[in-house]
Write an enzyme that holds these catalytic residues in place. Structure first.
Site: not given
Ligand code: 13P
Length: 251
Positions: A9, A11, A95, A97, A167, A173, A213, A234
């Site tokens: 992803n 983002k 997601h 976010e 997740e 993150g 992560s 991510g």
């Molecule tokens: P990170 O791998 O940066 O923690 O993000 C995970 C994520 O939100 C994937 O959709």
């Protein structure tokens, strides 16, 4: 037997030219990979550039969101047939976010999942608890409402077309990963929920990814768990070497 799946992803990262470069590097470095399914999810404006690079390769293409209507007066939105025509086979839905910053709810997730399925796109449906929910001991109940309400009204054969991504929001993150055992407990709970709703035959075939992560050095521990079938990545999907390391570690 569920084939491992690693999805990146991206983002809100990578312009079209940057996407072309990263997709090109991944295509080259992963050309012999056949034990793991691979998907990259660039932002909308980079989908076409990425598609030109990965078309015909072992790397699939996904978008990060859709609106549930097919067309019309919905300024700024993008529909399932639009991403389908540009070359996507899948789309991330719900997601955290999007739930946190853009008002997505289980109801909008459900509408989007149905829109994706209607256009033969694989929805990667995200579920997971926030830190305060985890601390209040509500992980299972939050995930349960995400699954039950997000997937309401789907038929068994449609469930077979979805991928679930667990997740935990506190692990996204932040550098904090759930331990493999901690993640697997939730994955197993999700599979039990799916078993209760759709039967064991269906539930045993649905892939459940972990996200939060994920890095080259923690993927193999996660993959050794019974109910973890891959990862939604991510930050580490933004560099070719780390994403390749994760794909290789998942195989
Ligand atoms: P990170 O791998 O940066 O923690 O993000 C995970 C994520 O939100 C994937 O959709």
């Amino acid at each position: 037997m569920r084939k491992p799946l690693i999805a990146g992803n991206w983002k809100m990262n990578k312009t079209a030219s940057q996407a072309e470069e990263l997709a090109g590097a991944l295509k080259d470095k992963l050309k012999n990979e056949n034990k793991v399914d691979i998907i990259i999810c660039p932002p909308f404006t980079s989908l076409e550039a990425a598609c030109k690079v990965v078309k015909g390769s072992n790397i699939g293409l996904g978008a990060q969101n859709i609106y549930w209507e097919e067309e019309g007066a919905y300024t700024g939105e993008i529909s399932a047939p639009m991403i389908k025509e540009i070359g996507c086979q899948s789309v991330i839905i719900g997601h955290s976010e999007r739930r946190q910053f853009f008002g997505e709810t289980n109801e909008t997730v459900n509408r989007k999942v149905k829109a994706a399925l209607k256009f033969d796109l694989t929805p990667l449906v995200c579920v997971g608890e926030r830190l305060e929910e985890k601390e209040a001991g509500r992980t299972f109940s939050v995930v349960e409402s995400h699954i039950k309400e997000g997937l309401t009204g789907l038929k068994k054969e449609e469930i077979l077309k979805i991928v679930v991504a667990y997740e935990p929001v506190w692990a996204i993150g932040t550098g904090k990963t759930a331990t493999p055992q901690e993640a697997n407990e939730v994955h197993s709970h999700i599979r039990r929920l799916l078993t209760g709703l759709y039967g064991e035959e269906v539930a045993s075939r649905v892939r459940i990814l972990y996200g939060g992560s994920v890095k080259p050095d923690n993927i193999s521990g996660l993959m050794s768990e019974t109910d973890i079938d891959g990862a939604l990545v991510g930050g580490a999907s933004l560099q070719a070497d780390s994403f390749v390391g994760i794909v290789q570690g998942a195989g």
